[in-house]
Design a protein around this motif. Structure first.
Motif, PDB file in Angstrom:
ATOM      1  N   SER A  65       0.855  -1.187   0.000  1.00  0.00           N
ATOM      2  CA  SER A  65       0.000   0.000   0.000  1.00  0.00           C
ATOM      3  C   SER A  65       0.888   1.234   0.000  1.00  0.00           C
ATOM      4  N   PRO A  66       0.320   2.420  -0.141  1.00  0.00           N
ATOM      5  CA  PRO A  66       1.143   3.636  -0.074  1.00  0.00           C
ATOM      6  C   PRO A  66       1.804   3.842   1.282  1.00  0.00           C
ATOM      7  N   SER A  67       1.405   3.059   2.279  1.00  0.00           N
ATOM      8  CA  SER A  67       2.042   3.157   3.597  1.00  0.00           C
ATOM      9  C   SER A  67       3.308   2.309   3.702  1.00  0.00           C
ATOM     10  N   CYS A  68       3.613   1.532   2.683  1.00  0.00           N
ATOM     11  CA  CYS A  68       4.805   0.664   2.698  1.00  0.00           C
ATOM     12  C   CYS A  68       6.027   1.493   2.328  1.00  0.00           C
ATOM     13  N   VAL A  69       6.472   2.292   3.267  1.00  0.00           N
ATOM     14  CA  VAL A  69       7.525   3.262   2.989  1.00  0.00           C
ATOM     15  C   VAL A  69       8.937   2.722   3.217  1.00  0.00           C
ATOM     16  N   ASN A  70       9.084   1.707   4.066  1.00  0.00           N
ATOM     17  CA  ASN A  70      10.422   1.251   4.456  1.00  0.00           C
ATOM     18  C   ASN A  70      11.199   0.641   3.296  1.00  0.00           C
ATOM     19  N   ASN A  71      12.498   0.936   3.264  1.00  0.00           N
ATOM     20  CA  ASN A  71      13.396   0.273   2.334  1.00  0.00           C
ATOM     21  C   ASN A  71      13.852  -1.029   2.993  1.00  0.00           C
ATOM     22  N   LYS A  78      24.482  -6.618   7.499  1.00  0.00           N
ATOM     23  CA  LYS A  78      25.059  -7.150   8.733  1.00  0.00           C
ATOM     24  C   LYS A  78      24.367  -6.598   9.965  1.00  0.00           C
ATOM     25  N   ALA A  79      23.702  -5.454   9.805  1.00  0.00           N
ATOM     26  CA  ALA A  79      22.999  -4.863  10.944  1.00  0.00           C
ATOM     27  C   ALA A  79      21.814  -5.720  11.380  1.00  0.00           C
ATOM     28  N   LYS A  80      21.391  -6.621  10.526  1.00  0.00           N
ATOM     29  CA  LYS A  80      20.254  -7.498  10.833  1.00  0.00           C
ATOM     30  C   LYS A  80      20.697  -8.957  10.726  1.00  0.00           C
ATOM     31  N   LYS A  81      21.719  -9.294  11.480  1.00  0.00           N
ATOM     32  CA  LYS A  81      22.267 -10.644  11.419  1.00  0.00           C
ATOM     33  C   LYS A  81      21.221 -11.708  11.706  1.00  0.00           C
ATOM     34  N   GLU A  82      20.321 -11.419  12.633  1.00  0.00           N
ATOM     35  CA  GLU A  82      19.332 -12.415  13.027  1.00  0.00           C
ATOM     36  C   GLU A  82      18.406 -12.775  11.862  1.00  0.00           C
ATOM     37  N   VAL A  83      18.245 -11.864  10.931  1.00  0.00           N
ATOM     38  CA  VAL A  83      17.409 -12.139   9.760  1.00  0.00           C
ATOM     39  C   VAL A  83      18.187 -12.980   8.755  1.00  0.00           C
ATOM     40  N   ARG A  84      19.428 -12.613   8.529  1.00  0.00           N
ATOM     41  CA  ARG A  84      20.256 -13.343   7.560  1.00  0.00           C
ATOM     42  C   ARG A  84      20.485 -14.781   7.975  1.00  0.00           C
ATOM     43  N   GLU A  85      20.443 -15.028   9.283  1.00  0.00           N
ATOM     44  CA  GLU A  85      20.680 -16.384   9.775  1.00  0.00           C
ATOM     45  C   GLU A  85      19.545 -17.350   9.457  1.00  0.00           C
ATOM     46  N   CYS A 205      18.622   8.250  11.546  1.00  0.00           N
ATOM     47  CA  CYS A 205      19.072   8.299  10.150  1.00  0.00           C
ATOM     48  C   CYS A 205      20.035   7.160   9.850  1.00  0.00           C
ATOM     49  N   ARG A 206      20.869   6.855  10.815  1.00  0.00           N
ATOM     50  CA  ARG A 206      21.837   5.774  10.642  1.00  0.00           C
ATOM     51  C   ARG A 206      21.164   4.405  10.718  1.00  0.00           C
ATOM     52  N   GLN A 207      20.238   4.262  11.620  1.00  0.00           N
ATOM     53  CA  GLN A 207      19.629   2.962  11.864  1.00  0.00           C
ATOM     54  C   GLN A 207      18.776   2.469  10.688  1.00  0.00           C
ATOM     55  N   VAL A 208      18.253   3.375   9.886  1.00  0.00           N
ATOM     56  CA  VAL A 208      17.398   2.957   8.765  1.00  0.00           C
ATOM     57  C   VAL A 208      18.153   2.921   7.440  1.00  0.00           C
ATOM     58  N   CYS A 209      19.419   3.313   7.460  1.00  0.00           N
ATOM     59  CA  CYS A 209      20.176   3.377   6.206  1.00  0.00           C
ATOM     60  C   CYS A 209      20.763   2.013   5.839  1.00  0.00           C
ATOM     61  N   ALA A 255      15.837   8.025   0.735  1.00  0.00           N
ATOM     62  CA  ALA A 255      15.352   9.078   1.640  1.00  0.00           C
ATOM     63  C   ALA A 255      14.817   8.529   2.964  1.00  0.00           C
ATOM     64  N   GLU A 256      15.233   7.327   3.320  1.00  0.00           N
ATOM     65  CA  GLU A 256      14.795   6.777   4.596  1.00  0.00           C
ATOM     66  C   GLU A 256      15.323   7.612   5.765  1.00  0.00           C
ATOM     67  N   CYS A 257      16.538   8.143   5.637  1.00  0.00           N
ATOM     68  CA  CYS A 257      17.115   8.959   6.702  1.00  0.00           C
ATOM     69  C   CYS A 257      16.242  10.172   6.990  1.00  0.00           C
ATOM     70  N   GLU A 258      15.788  10.803   5.923  1.00  0.00           N
ATOM     71  CA  GLU A 258      14.953  11.996   6.083  1.00  0.00           C
ATOM     72  C   GLU A 258      13.582  11.635   6.658  1.00  0.00           C
ATOM     73  N   ARG A 259      13.039  10.509   6.222  1.00  0.00           N
ATOM     74  CA  ARG A 259      11.733  10.081   6.733  1.00  0.00           C
ATOM     75  C   ARG A 259      11.803   9.772   8.220  1.00  0.00           C
ATOM     76  N   ALA A 260      12.902   9.152   8.649  1.00  0.00           N
ATOM     77  CA  ALA A 260      13.004   8.727  10.041  1.00  0.00           C
ATOM     78  C   ALA A 260      13.402   9.866  10.977  1.00  0.00           C
TER      79      ALA A 260
END
Length: 309
Positions: A65-71, A78-85, A205-209, A255-260
């Motif tokens: 939907s138009p609310s699906c903004v996240n990249n 590597k910031a999401k190791k638990e997902v890659r595993e 900004c860093r956490q969503v990049c 533009a995730e940094c700006e959104r967050a």
């Protein structure tokens, strides 16, 4: 809903949602991927949040939907190791998100064979603070989407949906960049100084990049301390300068940094300015093809050296 001069037909999103659920179920049942990273409905009506689906029966929870903004490329780092595993992953990607995936592959953070990309046609997403089932129009469309040229994902394993004809929106970010470039150096300094003075150093900004995947950020070190960590003017300026240089030539423009950013700092404007400089100086720009190195990570004899005085 039909198109008016400034309203986008959102029937696309329902059609993509149906196709996405079917594709996710197929991918999980066939073992093509161990998990599908997409979006599901959030607690607030009309909102969407990232979701990781591993059970084919849960594929019905996925939405677009138009609310699906996240990249969602962020979840492949590597910031999401638990997902890659979890094993081989499938990820849902809008056209603009494909640049981030290509960038991660170019930096050897992701192998193409290790990810199944479900591309979705996208006519645009909501800007910050827009919730519910608002029409997607001139007043609710994210600024980056007003001049989007990546409505269809390139390089995905499968592409879902067809983008309807969009109204011609007046570009906002390009106008802001032109306004910034028309300023004198002193005016530009004052412009950024004022914006950075509001930074509270939350590092959203860093956490969503997708490209801030270092396991320890240089700016978190205190022995020795490279950047002051408290939200004071000098430290804020240093943090944003380091961040801008770190992303120069790499930023995918999502533009995730700006959104967050909770302080409404126009971070994507700075990213766009840096990208423009890199293109003019070195003919380089982040694209949909994986490249091994950016211009700030390699040296060539014919590099532009006009900055040396």
């Amino acid at each position: 809903m039909t198109n008016t001069a400034h309203t986008i037909d959102t029937a696309l999103y329902d059609a993509v949602t149906d196709a996405l659920r079917a594709e996710a179920k197929k991918v999980l049942e066939s073992g093509t991927a161990a998990a599908v990273i997409g979006w599901q409905a959030g607690r607030r009506r009309g909102s969407a949040v990232p979701a990781i689906v591993t059970d084919p029966a849960d594929a019905e929870k996925l939405i677009f939907s138009p609310s699906c903004v996240n990249n969602l490329a962020l979840y492949l780092t590597k910031a999401k190791k638990e997902v890659r595993e979890k094993g081989k992953l499938a990820v849902v990607a809008k056209g603009c998100d494909m640049k981030a995936l290509a960038g991660l592959m170019g930096e050897n953070q992701l192998k193409r064979d290790d990810v199944y990309i479900i591309g979705v046609a996208c006519a645009g997403v909501y800007g910050p603070a827009i919730r519910g089932n608002a029409p997607l129009d001139d007043g609710t469309l994210a600024r980056k989407c007003r001049e989007c040229a990546a409505e269809l994902p390139e390089g995905a394993d499968v592409s879902l949906g067809t983008v309807p004809r969009r109204p011609a929106f007046t570009p906002h970010e390009a106008a802001e960049l032109a306004r910034l470039e028309a300023m004198t150096p002193a005016e530009r300094w004052a412009f950024w100084k004022e914006h950075f003075s509001r930074c509270i150093r939350c590092y959203a900004c860093r956490q969503v990049c997708p490209f801030c995947y270092c396991e320890q950020c240089l700016c978190d070190r205190n022995r020795p301390q490279a950047v002051e960590t408290t939200p004071r003017p000098a430290g804020n300026m240093a943090w944003h300068m380091v961040r801008a240089m770190h992303l120069a030539g790499r930023c995918a423009g999502c533009a995730e940094c700006e959104r967050a950013c909770p302080m409404d700092i126009p971070l994507n404007l700075l990213n766009r300015k840096m990208a423009k400089e890199l293109k003019e100086l070195y003919g380089h720009e982040a694209g949909f093809q994986a490249k091994e190195k950016g211009p700030l990570a390699e040296y060539r004899e014919d590099d532009n050296q006009s900055f040396i005085k």
